[in-house]
Design an enzyme around this catalytic site. Sequence first.
Site: not given
Ligand code: HEM
Length: 334
Positions: A75, A79, A104, A202
Amino acid sequence: MAFTSLGIHLLPVLVFLLSTVGVDAGAGKLCYGLQDNYYRHSCPSAESVVRRVVRANVSDPNNPLNLRFASGLVRLAFHDCFVQGCDASVLLNGPGTEKAAPVNKFLTGFEILDEAKQELEKICPGVVSCADILQYAARDSVVALNGSSWKVQGGRRDGFVSRADSAESEITSPDLDLDGLTASFNRKGLSREQMVILSGSHTAAAGHCENLVKRLYNFNSTHATDPSIPAAYAAQLKATCPQKTFNDTVFIILDVVTPFFDAGYYLTLKQHKGVFSSDQILFDDPRTRPLVESLTEDKLFEKEFGEAMRAMGAVGVKQHDGEIRKDCRKINKY
Ligand code: HEM
Ligand SMILES: *[C@@H]1O[C@H](CO)[C@@H](O)[C@H](O)[C@H]1NC(C)=O
Ligand SMILES: *[C@@H]1O[C@H](CO)[C@@H](O)[C@H](O)[C@H]1NC(C)=O
Ligand SMILES: *[C@@H]1O[C@H](CO)[C@@H](O)[C@H](O)[C@H]1NC(C)=O
Ligand SMILES: *[C@@H]1O[C@H](CO)[C@@H](O)[C@H](O)[C@H]1NC(C)=O
């Protein structure tokens, strides 16, 4: 550019920018431009050092918290790249920097990058950028989560500017509809298809209740809860995230099919169990549903994911206008 509102002091930045131009003109041997195996001459063990540090810190299958750091690093790459380009701006400490942005709040993995940086400074001081370390670490994390590898380009330099308000405006919101999501990626030179593929990250990821408030309790004026969530699943999410008493230590797994890095995320969407509306809409909208259907095939997903990460890793990359930080949390002359 709003120089007055920079989250970090500007004077040292200007001094450094001028000196960088001088070095570049004189030395002639600095190599600019992204390349595979970029450090093969300047620091041959760069990629293996990052791999070793990431593995040591995330690969304990008996400790699920360790695997959470692997998701965190993936993630972080997103970011970083979406705000000021892939320049490690997300790693800078200080008041008003990207780290201070609410969007963040739940980022993790910084300590692992620090450790890789410290090891690399011992063997190749001043050579490997934090921006590159982050991209290598994201790849190694996917591998640690049982995903497939890809070649990561190197040659990014680290930036000088980090602003919380840029993170708030550039990081894609989970409440956007398909056109909004697509527009957010298009602004970075990425396509709607690449958005669908990168959302596949995800597959091994978690979210916090805070980011689900709107969808569970405050959807719109006629529906408190998003009616696209199956009733039983909505009840389960609400039990995990009771209204107004969110607990930051509670997290929701975004892929209910398999916890590892695979095509399970897209199967989750087919079961209408996408956690954020930005997830579920990829299946619900007829424009992206066919792609979601085809990405349920593991091999195709893994291949496409690596290619899309290479594209994301090239967004807004700094070359002449950056430095190689000694400490990923500070610009050198700060
Ligand atoms: C389409 C657009 C995207 C949206 C709207 C989005 C939104 C989110 C949100 C809201 C979370 C949860 C954060 C939390 O509550 O802790 C999340 C987690 C995450 N996102 Fe996305 N995301 C997007 C694209 C991406 C992209 C492009 C990547 C990487 C290539 C990514 C990788 C991750 C990962 C790995 C997590 C989990 C982090 C963890 O487990 O600590 N996301 N994302
Ligand atoms: C990473 O792994 C190293 C070596 O196993 C260990 O010393 C260090 O504490 C770990 N760092 C984190 C942040 O877990
Ligand atoms: C890990 O990936 C391999 C294929 O690369 C697959 O055969 C295996 O089932 C996966 N393991 C888990 C636990 O997902
Ligand atoms: C609320 O959302 C539902 C489902 O998307 C939709 O049918 C309804 O028209 C929306 N209501 C308003 C007032 O926008
Ligand atoms: C938050 O959740 C954790 C883990 O479920 C629990 O140990 C802790 O007591 C909870 N804190 C509050 C304030 O509810």
